[in-house]
Design an enzyme around this catalytic site. Structure first.
Site, PDB file in Angstrom:
ATOM      1  N   SER A  85      -3.388   0.522  -2.157  1.00 23.44           N
ATOM      2  CA  SER A  85      -4.964   0.975  -2.025  1.00 23.44           C
ATOM      3  C   SER A  85      -5.810   1.080  -3.220  1.00 23.44           C
ATOM      4  O   SER A  85      -5.164   0.839  -4.326  1.00 23.44           O
ATOM      5  CB  SER A  85      -4.796   2.543  -1.589  1.00 23.44           C
ATOM      6  OG  SER A  85      -4.044   3.312  -2.714  1.00 23.44           O
ATOM      7  N   CYS A  86      -6.946   1.248  -3.235  1.00 23.21           N
ATOM      8  CA  CYS A  86      -8.012   1.387  -4.611  1.00 23.21           C
ATOM      9  C   CYS A  86      -7.852   2.752  -5.120  1.00 23.21           C
ATOM     10  O   CYS A  86      -8.861   3.233  -5.149  1.00 23.21           O
ATOM     11  CB  CYS A  86      -9.349   0.967  -4.226  1.00 23.21           C
ATOM     12  SG  CYS A  86      -8.994  -0.891  -3.121  1.00 23.21           S
ATOM     13  N   ASP A  87      -6.709   3.222  -5.354  1.00 22.69           N
ATOM     14  CA  ASP A  87      -6.555   4.408  -6.105  1.00 22.69           C
ATOM     15  C   ASP A  87      -5.576   4.329  -7.336  1.00 22.69           C
ATOM     16  O   ASP A  87      -4.355   3.940  -6.928  1.00 22.69           O
ATOM     17  CB  ASP A  87      -6.010   5.488  -5.248  1.00 22.69           C
ATOM     18  CG  ASP A  87      -6.207   7.060  -5.442  1.00 22.69           C
ATOM     19  OD1 ASP A  87      -5.600   7.197  -6.702  1.00 22.69           O
ATOM     20  OD2 ASP A  87      -6.922   7.830  -5.093  1.00 22.69           O
ATOM     21  N   ASN A 110      -8.456   3.795   2.918  1.00 23.59           N
ATOM     22  CA  ASN A 110      -8.851   2.515   2.477  1.00 23.59           C
ATOM     23  C   ASN A 110      -8.912   1.627   3.727  1.00 23.59           C
ATOM     24  O   ASN A 110      -8.579   0.594   3.511  1.00 23.59           O
ATOM     25  CB  ASN A 110      -7.949   2.019   1.470  1.00 23.59           C
ATOM     26  CG  ASN A 110      -8.726   2.013   0.061  1.00 23.59           C
ATOM     27  OD1 ASN A 110      -8.012   1.493  -0.615  1.00 23.59           O
ATOM     28  ND2 ASN A 110      -9.869   2.549   0.207  1.00 23.59           N
TER      29      ASN A 110
END
Ligand SMILES: *Cc1c(COP(=O)(O)O)cnc(C)c1O
Length: 389
Positions: free
Chosen positions: A336-338, A379
């Site tokens: 994910s983009c975290d 996401n």
């Protein structure tokens, strides 16, 4: 790999080959937890053998797959439920209301009323307001008061969120009786993934002091609820489940004598080793030409089931389709983009240096606290799929 098993249960070897045979024969289009329900049954029997006369209330949150609940109902297990949803699940799978305790100390009044209407009569409390809610919505029910115990070295401590101190516990029990409830006993939780039975000693000593005071005051307690904490095998040796449970019961007998009723609430220890997650590598890279660590990004991460990697507390064993090739240290991260979605960085994992996008990985002993922790679609990644065999 078989050292944490005893003769009472199938060796892990067979389970792995059953799970492995299933996994090897299929393609998975998303990260999937595969659970062997026979393995859960074997673990239930192993724990029951060690726990003797204690009633097992399976902590549903560890893995609420309906097939697991149904099998445990069949085996005579009881259940520790935390919400209306978990109670409904147990009832739907055939549990009788007298086999279910409502063990969360933080309950919605409407959930208490629902449970009471459904026939549930055992509730946990650790505060005045909760006691009042139970007296109002579950008149005449039995309550046990949860004590705050110091963490004895658990890998996933439950710390200060639950429980109250001993003096308050005794006051709550006396108040319960005044409110027309049955002041049944005490509960506690030593902390999840307590690897050795000896780690229970400090907690049991503290609970025994409160128990003795309560009995000296004439409370006539009849129930000791020892909670969960029973470990699973990750990357450190643990004691076999039967021997571990038997040792805990011995420690209890030494401190409490013959308590009329003992409850245990294993979650992790019942289901973790029965599951394996199948996922794959999405990307393997380095941050610079002379970077010591490779970064291996998996199709599963902190938000799709592996929440217990927070603080690198639980270290799962990762196997890959390239095991046997030369290895090097890898930081493991989710897709994910975290930036919090990094699983192991402080202590990297040695994985094959040939690993690349598309390679399959197996994450072992992930039957507990994975499917329940998976987000609904952070996401746009689908939640962890669950297949029970
Ligand atoms: C989560 C929970 C358990 C299970 O704990 P494990 O460490 O997984 O065995 C038991 N009792 C209560 C009240 C819980 O909340």
């Amino acid at each position: 790999m078989t050292l944490h098993f005893n003769g009472a249960v199938a060796p892990l070897f067979d389970v792995e080959s059953r799970l492995d045979a299933f996994v090897a024969s299929r393609d998975f289009d998303r990260p999937t937890l595969v659970v062997d329900v026979d393995r859960v049954a074997a673990q239930f029997r192993a724990l029951r053998l060690g726990l003797g006369r204690a009633d097992i209330h399976y902590a549903v949150k560890a893995n609420p797959a309906p097939e697991i609940i149904a099998r445990l109902v069949h085996l005579g297990s009881h259940f520790d439920a935390a919400s209306r949803g978990e109670i409904e699940l147990c009832l739907e799978q055939g549990a009788r209301p007298d086999q279910i305790s409502f063990g969360n100390t933080i309950k919605r009044p409407s959930d208490i009323a629902f449970a009471y209407r459904a026939g549930i009569r055992h509730f946990a409390v650790d505060s005045d307001e909760e006691l009042e809610k139970i007296a109002e919505h579950a008149p005449g029910a039995s309550v046990y008061v949860r004590l705050l115990v110091e963490d004895g070295g658990a890998d996933w401590p439950l710390s200060r969120k639950f429980g109250c101190d001993g003096e308050m516990a005794i006051r709550l029990l006396e108040e319960a009786a005044r409110l027309g409830l049955v002041a049944e006993g005490l509960s506690f939780h030593v902390g999840s993934q307590t690897r050795k039975a000896e780690m229970w000693i400090a907690g049991l000593d503290a609970v025994a002091r409160v128990w003795a005071t309560a009995q000296a005051r004439g409370l006539g307690l009849t129930l000791l609820n020892i909670g969960g904490g029973f470990p699973a095998f990750y990357d450190e040796d643990i004691e076999a489940p039967t021997a571990y449970a038997a040792r805990v019961m011995e420690l209890i007998a030494e401190r409490f004598g013959d308590v009329p009723r003992i409850m245990a609430e294993p979650g992790r220890g019942m289901v973790a080793e029965a599951g394996v997650i199948v996922a794959d590598v999405v990307l393997a890279s380095r941050k610079s030409r002379d970077d010591n660590n490779r970064w291996v990004y998996l199709s599963i991460g902190r938000f799709s089931g592996l929440a217990e990697t927070e603080g690198e507390a639980i270290r799962y064993r990762i196997e890959t389709s390239r095991d046997g090739d030369p290895v090097g240290p890898c930081v493991i991260a989710g897709p994910s983009c975290d930036s919090a979605d990094v699983l192991y960085e402080r202590q990297p994992v040695n994985l094959p240096l040939t690993l690349k996008s598309g390679d399959r990985v197996l994450i072992r002993n992930t039957g507990a606290y994975t499917s329940t922790y998976s987000s609904v679609g952070f996401n746009g990644f689908p939640p962890l799929d669950v297949v029970v065999i």
